[in-house]
Design an enzyme around this catalytic site. Sequence first.
Site, mmCIF file in Angstrom:
data_model
loop_
_atom_site.group_PDB
_atom_site.id
_atom_site.type_symbol
_atom_site.label_atom_id
_atom_site.label_comp_id
_atom_site.label_asym_id
_atom_site.label_seq_id
_atom_site.Cartn_x
_atom_site.Cartn_y
_atom_site.Cartn_z
ATOM 1 N N HIS A 1 6.988 77.762 64.146
ATOM 2 C CA HIS A 1 7.157 78.327 62.818
ATOM 3 C C HIS A 1 7.920 77.344 61.924
ATOM 4 C CE1 HIS A 1 6.080 82.114 64.799
ATOM 5 N NE2 HIS A 1 5.801 82.567 63.595
ATOM 6 N N LYS B 1 12.910 79.818 59.825
ATOM 7 C CA LYS B 1 12.876 81.027 60.661
ATOM 8 C C LYS B 1 14.147 81.118 61.500
ATOM 9 C CE LYS B 1 9.887 83.720 63.726
ATOM 10 N NZ LYS B 1 9.999 84.920 62.863
#
Length: 244
Positions: free
Chosen positions: A132, A136
């Site tokens: 990600h 995040k």
Amino acid sequence: MRIGIAGITGRMGRLLTEEVAAAGADVSGGTSRANPDLAALAAQSDAVIDFTNAATVKATAVAMAASGKAWILGTSGLGADDEAAVEAAAATIPVVYAANFSAGVNLVLALAERMGAALPADSYDAEIVEMHHRQKVDAPSGTAIGMGRAVAKGRGQRLEDVMESGRHGHTGARKTGAIGFAALRGGQVVGEHSLIFAAGAEHIVLTHRSFDRRTYATGAVRAALWAVGKPAGLYTMMDVLGMA
């Protein structure tokens, strides 16, 4: 249909606003850091979509249960106490709680469960790799954990009993039947998840890549429209898609 958006000023909040309008529903309002009154938002909504922060889940669960309105929860990084609060709210209201609201991801989760059931744990090692964007804050991702739970369910296990995450140092040999996780972070990757079944003679890899967060917003709005009027209960995106 009136849909409220928790965290309306954030990146997902803005996409949700667009997708609610595209679905022909009305945005009833939203919460933000400047206006955090979720109870007031729920009072003027038929459903509230929540992609905010795990730290707020317990308080949100209480407020939503008191409101009697549908709650669509896509926040990741929930702990056991948070999930218990969600389950308690679902005794009073319809709650759609999903690791991921993408239709494609949910099809992958269904396949992961079937593969877990078909590929024996003593000969097929299950590993999950996800990547990600650098912002995040939780790892492994909710979707990765959802994959792991699907595999474990297919094998008649609890993920908590077989999960191995963040290996480091002299770990010893891999435990038979373990489900391993590796979390990568960097750049602006929306979301990539790969489930690997590794045996001595073959590897099978199931991969999903997201290129636009809008797919999550579209799915969440679909879930909100579906949930309004449903009996109290804890639902998943599988229920929304008619796959439960």
